[in-house]
Write an enzyme that holds these catalytic residues in place. Structure first.
Site, PDB file in Angstrom:
ATOM      1  N   LYS A   1     -26.907 -15.737  34.072  1.00 30.78           N
ATOM      2  CA  LYS A   1     -26.723 -17.063  34.679  1.00 30.78           C
ATOM      3  C   LYS A   1     -27.091 -18.132  33.659  1.00 30.78           C
ATOM      4  CE  LYS A   1     -28.308 -19.735  38.719  1.00 30.78           C
ATOM      5  NZ  LYS A   1     -29.192 -19.698  39.911  1.00 30.78           N
TER       6      LYS A   1
ATOM      7  N   SER B   1     -26.940 -20.599  44.127  1.00 25.69           N
ATOM      8  CA  SER B   1     -26.351 -21.169  42.928  1.00 25.69           C
ATOM      9  C   SER B   1     -25.854 -20.133  41.908  1.00 25.69           C
ATOM     10  CB  SER B   1     -27.381 -22.080  42.248  1.00 25.69           C
ATOM     11  OG  SER B   1     -28.557 -21.356  41.902  1.00 25.69           O
TER      12      SER B   1
ATOM     13  N   SER C   1     -30.580 -18.200  46.181  1.00 28.71           N
ATOM     14  CA  SER C   1     -29.502 -18.356  45.195  1.00 28.71           C
ATOM     15  C   SER C   1     -28.997 -17.059  44.587  1.00 28.71           C
ATOM     16  CB  SER C   1     -29.960 -19.303  44.078  1.00 28.71           C
ATOM     17  OG  SER C   1     -30.105 -20.607  44.575  1.00 28.71           O
TER      18      SER C   1
END
Length: 466
Positions: A74, A149, A173
């Site tokens: 990420k 996210s 997330s």
């Protein structure tokens, strides 16, 4: 147990494939993908590392289980010498000066990072639409959001672009996008994995965790990343979880679920029906089920966002274009700060920064922020009481199915409320995993602090139960 890591490891050792071909194949898939999962490819680094693995195998040397396994990162984690943008305009050209502890541990074990993955800017969002790289598209239906996210990380795993990916979870997330894309996603106990090198969103709930297609792969990656780190004072030493141990679910005698989640007016009728059907299947296996009283999801959301907005306002105060980021000059220093932050932060980031500064300001902090802190303590105490009565808590991951792309941007409040079933476990700093069974967005399995092994045990049990 089903495991891509074990399978690929054996193929490499048997010389059925070369690591270079494996890595190049995944890079090609990432280049061609239309789901907007890629912020930047680490192709030069990845191919160089792959060549070294092939050289070891050619010499007849034994390689470790993770050596040569390609994974995604990420884009909020530092990887030295690579772009680390947090999917933001402010840091679009920022290069990491060092590597995050969790990522370094994986690389030390021989795993190969392929890609920095698209996400909500600075982790601000539940849909992976708040990004300068374009909304991430769901792996099952590209008209829907991928969740956030860590949306890019979840989609890359679901589409087999990466064997596993490393996401970040502050309030759901990892778990929510895992549910939206029908894979596994783990938020470990707070402090089990070092946050050093992770761009901070909310320091009291930020967790590093893996996304993968099997529980065994989650276990392998969790073990490698876990451990005390002098660069993160909240970390602690933890015991290795063995493959054999998670095959035994006998210690789990009683599970619970929150009545306030299932009786809530906001829950989709099909998710409610599927959840209750899953509970009946668990009962049929001889495990006792106990309904539990807990806070209303709206209370959990209010508490979580009060605290995390305050923390993100503090964490992002350093990003003013002076030491980091895309600086925009104005006539005065104060105006330079203002225009740099105004032009470079997303609307969602600005909303959270303004909200955080508001609850911390004189005249509001006593009435809002301190009350939220006290409520978090009460929530943690309630969890402790619950785990005196049950071994595991099972819940839906989300009250609703993934919305269409664009809808969340028009209605931020609904986006916040979609986190109602995940944020409570973050406030309690508890280990929680999403499994791709039970409802359209999966089930969430939670245990008491430091009981990550129990979470994996029950996840493995459900794999063959539901």
């Amino acid at each position: 147990m089903d495991s891509q890591i074990h399978k690929i490891h054996q193929q490499l050792m048997d010389k059925d494939i070369t690591c270079t071909d494996l890595v190049q194949g995944r890079l090609d898939l990432l280049k061609q993908n239309t789901n907007n999962t890629v912020n930047s490819l680490l192709d030069i680094l990845a191919l160089d590392l792959a060549g070294k693995v092939d050289a070891k195998i050619a010499k007849g040397e034994t390689i470790g289980l993770l050596e040569g396994i390609p994974f995604g990162v990420k884009d909020v984690y530092m990887v030295q010498g690579t772009l680390t943008t947090a999917s933001s305009k402010l840091l679009k050209n920022y290069k990491s000066a060092y590597t995050a502890t969790a990522i370094q541990k994986l690389m030390d074990a021989g795993a190969i990072p392929l890609v920095k993955e698209n996400c909500d800017s600075f982790g601000h969002g539940s849909s992976s639409e708040n990004t300068i790289f374009g909304a991430v598209k769901n792996a099952i239906n590209p008209e829907l959001v991928a969740g956030g996210s860590s949306g890019g990380s979840a989609v890359n795993v679901a589409k087999d672009y990466t064997v596993f990916s490393i996401g970040g979870d502050s309030g759901g997330s990892i778990r929510q996008p895992a549910g939206y894309n029908h894979i596994y996603g783990l938020k470990p106990t707070y402090g089990r994995i070092s946050r050093y090198g992770l761009m901070g969103y909310a320091s009291s709930t930020d967790c590093v965790g893996p996304l993968a297609k099997s529980i065994e792969d989650i276990r392998i990656v969790l073990n490698v990343m876990s451990g005390k780190d002098t660069k993160d004072q909240m970390t602690y030493a933890s015991e290795t979880i063995s493959e054999k141990s998670i095959l035994n679910h006998e210690p789990i005698k009683t599970i619970g679920y929150f009545k306030s989640f299932i009786e809530n007016d906001a829950i989709d009728p099909q998710i409610k029906s599927d959840f209750l059907a899953a509970i009946e299947k668990i009962k049929a296996k001889g495990i006792a089920v106990k309904p539990l009283d807990f806070f209303d999801p709206n209370t959990l959301v209010s508490t979580y966002y009060t605290l995390t907005m305050a923390e993100t306002a503090s964490n992002l105060s350093r990003l003013d274009g002076t030491n980091y980021g895309n600086r925009i000059e104005a006539e005065t220093l104060k105006e330079t700060y203002a225009v740099t932050r105004s032009e470079n932060f997303s609307e969602e980031s600005k909303r959270r920064i303004v909200g955080g500064n508001q609850v911390l300001s004189q005249g509001f902090s006593d009435d809002i922020y301190l009350k939220a802190l006290a409520l978090r303590d009460t929530i943690s105490e309630r969890f402790e009481n619950n785990f005196n009565d049950v071994d595991i808590i099972v819940s839906p991951v989300t009250p609703n199915t993934p919305p269409k792309i664009g809808k969340s941007l028009k209605d931020p409040l609904t986006m916040y409320l979609s986190d109602g079933y995940t944020v409570g476990f973050s406030l309690g700093q508890l280990p929680t995993i999403t499994v791709p069974q039970g409802t359209e967005t999966g089930l969430q399995i939670t245990a008491a602090k430091n009981n990550d092994e129990l979470v994996l045990k029950f996840a493995n049990f459900l794999k063959d139960t539901i």
